[in-house]
Design a protein around this motif. Structure first.
Motif, PDB file in Angstrom:
ATOM      1  N   UNK A   1       3.740  -1.933 -16.569  1.00 35.36           N
ATOM      2  CA  UNK A   1       2.719  -2.514 -15.844  1.00 35.36           C
ATOM      3  C   UNK A   1       1.598  -2.152 -15.750  1.00 35.36           C
ATOM      4  N   UNK A   2       0.460  -3.036 -15.968  1.00 38.00           N
ATOM      5  CA  UNK A   2      -0.976  -2.840 -15.910  1.00 38.00           C
ATOM      6  C   UNK A   2      -1.449  -3.019 -14.576  1.00 38.00           C
ATOM      7  N   UNK A   3      -2.259  -2.212 -13.798  1.00 33.96           N
ATOM      8  CA  UNK A   3      -2.956  -2.464 -12.467  1.00 33.96           C
ATOM      9  C   UNK A   3      -4.476  -2.737 -12.820  1.00 33.96           C
ATOM     10  N   UNK A   4      -4.992  -3.658 -12.529  1.00 35.81           N
ATOM     11  CA  UNK A   4      -6.411  -3.856 -12.484  1.00 35.81           C
ATOM     12  C   UNK A   4      -7.123  -4.056 -11.164  1.00 35.81           C
ATOM     13  N   UNK A   5      -7.999  -3.336 -11.020  1.00 33.36           N
ATOM     14  CA  UNK A   5      -8.735  -3.323  -9.701  1.00 33.36           C
ATOM     15  C   UNK A   5     -10.172  -4.058 -10.060  1.00 33.36           C
ATOM     16  N   UNK A  10     -17.562  -8.789 -12.320  1.00 31.42           N
ATOM     17  CA  UNK A  10     -18.377  -9.055 -13.577  1.00 31.42           C
ATOM     18  C   UNK A  10     -17.476  -8.407 -14.699  1.00 31.42           C
ATOM     19  N   UNK A  11     -17.224  -7.358 -14.570  1.00 33.56           N
ATOM     20  CA  UNK A  11     -16.649  -6.378 -15.682  1.00 33.56           C
ATOM     21  C   UNK A  11     -14.904  -6.470 -15.096  1.00 33.56           C
ATOM     22  N   UNK A  12     -14.620  -6.563 -14.132  1.00 27.18           N
ATOM     23  CA  UNK A  12     -13.123  -6.661 -13.814  1.00 27.18           C
ATOM     24  C   UNK A  12     -12.364  -7.717 -14.330  1.00 27.18           C
ATOM     25  N   UNK A  13     -13.102  -8.997 -14.197  1.00 27.08           N
ATOM     26  CA  UNK A  13     -12.522 -10.455 -14.526  1.00 27.08           C
ATOM     27  C   UNK A  13     -12.287 -10.446 -16.030  1.00 27.08           C
ATOM     28  N   UNK A  14     -13.302  -9.715 -16.556  1.00 25.46           N
ATOM     29  CA  UNK A  14     -13.240  -9.617 -18.288  1.00 25.46           C
ATOM     30  C   UNK A  14     -12.206  -8.830 -18.801  1.00 25.46           C
ATOM     31  N   UNK A  15     -12.131  -7.765 -18.113  1.00 22.21           N
ATOM     32  CA  UNK A  15     -10.924  -7.035 -18.580  1.00 22.21           C
ATOM     33  C   UNK A  15      -9.583  -7.744 -18.187  1.00 22.21           C
ATOM     34  N   UNK A  16      -9.516  -8.211 -17.054  1.00 20.98           N
ATOM     35  CA  UNK A  16      -8.426  -9.131 -16.585  1.00 20.98           C
ATOM     36  C   UNK A  16      -8.009 -10.115 -17.741  1.00 20.98           C
ATOM     37  N   UNK A  17      -8.916 -10.800 -18.178  1.00 17.61           N
ATOM     38  CA  UNK A  17      -8.658 -11.873 -19.178  1.00 17.61           C
ATOM     39  C   UNK A  17      -8.270 -11.430 -20.401  1.00 17.61           C
ATOM     40  N   UNK A  18      -8.657 -10.269 -20.842  1.00 16.25           N
ATOM     41  CA  UNK A  18      -8.236  -9.508 -22.046  1.00 16.25           C
ATOM     42  C   UNK A  18      -6.869  -9.003 -21.945  1.00 16.25           C
ATOM     43  N   UNK A  25       3.179  -6.712 -18.411  1.00 16.79           N
ATOM     44  CA  UNK A  25       2.950  -7.606 -16.863  1.00 16.79           C
ATOM     45  C   UNK A  25       1.655  -6.997 -16.360  1.00 16.79           C
ATOM     46  N   UNK A  26       1.181  -7.699 -15.417  1.00 19.26           N
ATOM     47  CA  UNK A  26      -0.194  -7.285 -14.917  1.00 19.26           C
ATOM     48  C   UNK A  26      -0.273  -7.472 -13.434  1.00 19.26           C
ATOM     49  N   UNK A  27      -0.534  -6.343 -12.896  1.00 18.99           N
ATOM     50  CA  UNK A  27      -0.644  -6.621 -11.024  1.00 18.99           C
ATOM     51  C   UNK A  27      -2.126  -6.443 -10.831  1.00 18.99           C
ATOM     52  N   UNK A  28      -2.557  -7.147 -10.110  1.00 16.58           N
ATOM     53  CA  UNK A  28      -4.365  -6.940  -9.510  1.00 16.58           C
ATOM     54  C   UNK A  28      -4.242  -6.665  -8.175  1.00 16.58           C
ATOM     55  N   UNK A  29      -5.339  -5.692  -7.755  1.00 22.02           N
ATOM     56  CA  UNK A  29      -5.565  -5.574  -6.160  1.00 22.02           C
ATOM     57  C   UNK A  29      -6.952  -6.613  -6.039  1.00 22.02           C
ATOM     58  N   UNK A  60       0.454  -0.785  -5.049  1.00 19.34           N
ATOM     59  CA  UNK A  60       0.098  -1.229  -6.300  1.00 19.34           C
ATOM     60  C   UNK A  60       0.286  -0.375  -7.574  1.00 19.34           C
ATOM     61  N   UNK A  61       0.501   0.892  -7.278  1.00 21.70           N
ATOM     62  CA  UNK A  61       0.659   1.813  -8.283  1.00 21.70           C
ATOM     63  C   UNK A  61       1.989   1.887  -8.535  1.00 21.70           C
ATOM     64  N   UNK A  62       2.981   1.614  -7.425  1.00 16.23           N
ATOM     65  CA  UNK A  62       4.323   1.834  -7.901  1.00 16.23           C
ATOM     66  C   UNK A  62       4.964   1.131  -9.248  1.00 16.23           C
ATOM     67  N   UNK A  63       5.320   1.958 -10.169  1.00 12.17           N
ATOM     68  CA  UNK A  63       5.761   1.616 -11.263  1.00 12.17           C
ATOM     69  C   UNK A  63       4.598   1.323 -12.417  1.00 12.17           C
ATOM     70  N   UNK A  64       3.569   1.648 -12.051  1.00 13.57           N
ATOM     71  CA  UNK A  64       2.249   1.584 -12.911  1.00 13.57           C
ATOM     72  C   UNK A  64       2.454   2.352 -14.069  1.00 13.57           C
ATOM     73  N   UNK A  65       2.195   1.701 -15.414  1.00 11.98           N
ATOM     74  CA  UNK A  65       1.817   2.508 -16.589  1.00 11.98           C
ATOM     75  C   UNK A  65       0.458   2.924 -16.651  1.00 11.98           C
ATOM     76  N   UNK A  66      -0.386   1.893 -16.429  1.00 14.96           N
ATOM     77  CA  UNK A  66      -1.900   2.167 -16.686  1.00 14.96           C
ATOM     78  C   UNK A  66      -2.914   1.607 -15.511  1.00 14.96           C
ATOM     79  N   UNK A  67      -3.692   1.912 -15.118  1.00 14.59           N
ATOM     80  CA  UNK A  67      -4.765   1.529 -14.177  1.00 14.59           C
ATOM     81  C   UNK A  67      -5.966   1.511 -14.549  1.00 14.59           C
ATOM     82  N   UNK A  68      -6.803   0.425 -14.343  1.00 10.53           N
ATOM     83  CA  UNK A  68      -7.959   0.045 -14.661  1.00 10.53           C
ATOM     84  C   UNK A  68      -8.921   0.324 -13.274  1.00 10.53           C
TER      85      UNK A  68
END
Length: 297
Positions: A1-5, A10-18, A25-29, A60-68
């Motif tokens: 699970x990836x978590x995107x803050x 401007x940067x976050x939406x580009x990271x999310x798209x990529x 799987x992706x989770x967002x806050x 949000x971080x429950x089970x997260x492998x990586x966090x941006x």
């Protein structure tokens, strides 16, 4: 699970798209899920709220492998430390308690320079990195200079007056980076499950330019004269001071700009890898981003 803050920034939406091009799987806050494009909302798990809220990040971080991790601006914070370290502290605790494996954050160049401890926002950003690193998580701090995209704040002045402004000397050569390159580096690290340890990763673009250099490029791309005008630190302070920004955050911005003009981003040794990782030249960014924005005014 990836978590995107900050997935709508401007940067976050580009990271999310990529990262959505990968198979994880992706989770967002996000405070307001309606700000996410409908197609994106259907593909991610949404945790609504602020990523400065202990309850939100714990969930949000429950089970997260990586966090941006990307800090939102707080122009009314009581201090720079509160804006950076205070906001991040609940997340750092949740990273440790929830067993997050890897964290990638957006930070700044400047560590190890004479100005690192008195550089306002940069000082706060480096302290934020230290807080995250202290959790023991595998960590990559993306350290960078100013963004090319900051020039978009002055599109109207560029079009109507043929000028853009800052406090740095006109011949002071510095690295700059496009936000799309920042996002590309961040997404690559988030999708890579093999790295360990803690490092700073310089994200500095392919070239160093002065503001006079940049004005020449902008003029050529737009086909009309554009010049750079240096303003005093006092003029910047007057522009920043107002009901929407605390005195502490105004001073933090001024301290950062003074430090930048005095060598905060010095000491960077370029390698061919920098141009590979962050390939967007200022000219290319002007063609792709700035010129359409100016034409749209």
């Amino acid at each position: 699970m990836l978590v995107i803050t900050a997935p709508t920034g401007n940067i976050g939406h580009q990271v999310l798209d990529r990262v959505l091009t990968g198979d994880q799987p992706v989770r967002v806050i996000v405070r307001d899920p309606n700000k996410l494009p409908a197609g994106v909302r259907e593909r991610v798990e949404v945790v609504q709220g602020s990523h400065g809220d202990p309850r939100v990040v714990t969930r949000a971080f429950d089970g997260a492998d990586a966090v941006f991790w990307l800090l939102p601006p707080d122009r009314q914070a009581a201090s720079v430390e509160e804006a950076f370290v205070g906001f991040t502290r609940p997340a750092a605790e949740a990273m440790r308690d929830q067993g997050v494996k890897r964290v990638v954050d957006v930070s700044s160049l400047g560590r190890g320079t004479a100005y690192a401890g008195k550089a306002g926002y940069v000082t706060g950003s480096l302290a934020m990195d230290d807080l995250i690193a202290g959790t023991g998580v595998a960590f990559r701090a993306l350290t960078m200079p100013a963004f090319m995209d900051n020039l978009l704040r002055q599109v109207r002045a560029i079009k109507e007056q043929g000028v853009f402004f800052d406090v740095l000397g006109p011949d002071h050569r510095l690295p700059t980076v496009a936000t799309r390159d920042i996002a590309a580096v961040a997404a690559r690290l988030l999708l890579d499950t093999t790295w360990t340890g803690q490092e700073e990763v310089q994200v500095i673009g392919p070239e160093d330019l002065s503001y006079d250099d940049m004005a020449a490029v902008v003029s050529e791309v737009l086909g009309t004269p554009v010049r750079y005008r240096q303003v005093s630190i006092e003029a910047l302070e007057q522009q920043l001071t107002g009901p929407g920004r605390s005195d502490a955050m105004v001073q933090g911005m001024l301290d950062m700009m003074i430090a930048a003009d005095n060598g905060l981003y010095g000491g960077v040794t370029r390698t061919p890898q920098h141009a590979i990782d962050t390939p967007t030249t200022f000219r290319q960014w002007c063609e792709d981003i700035l010129k359409p924005a100016v034409q749209a005014v």
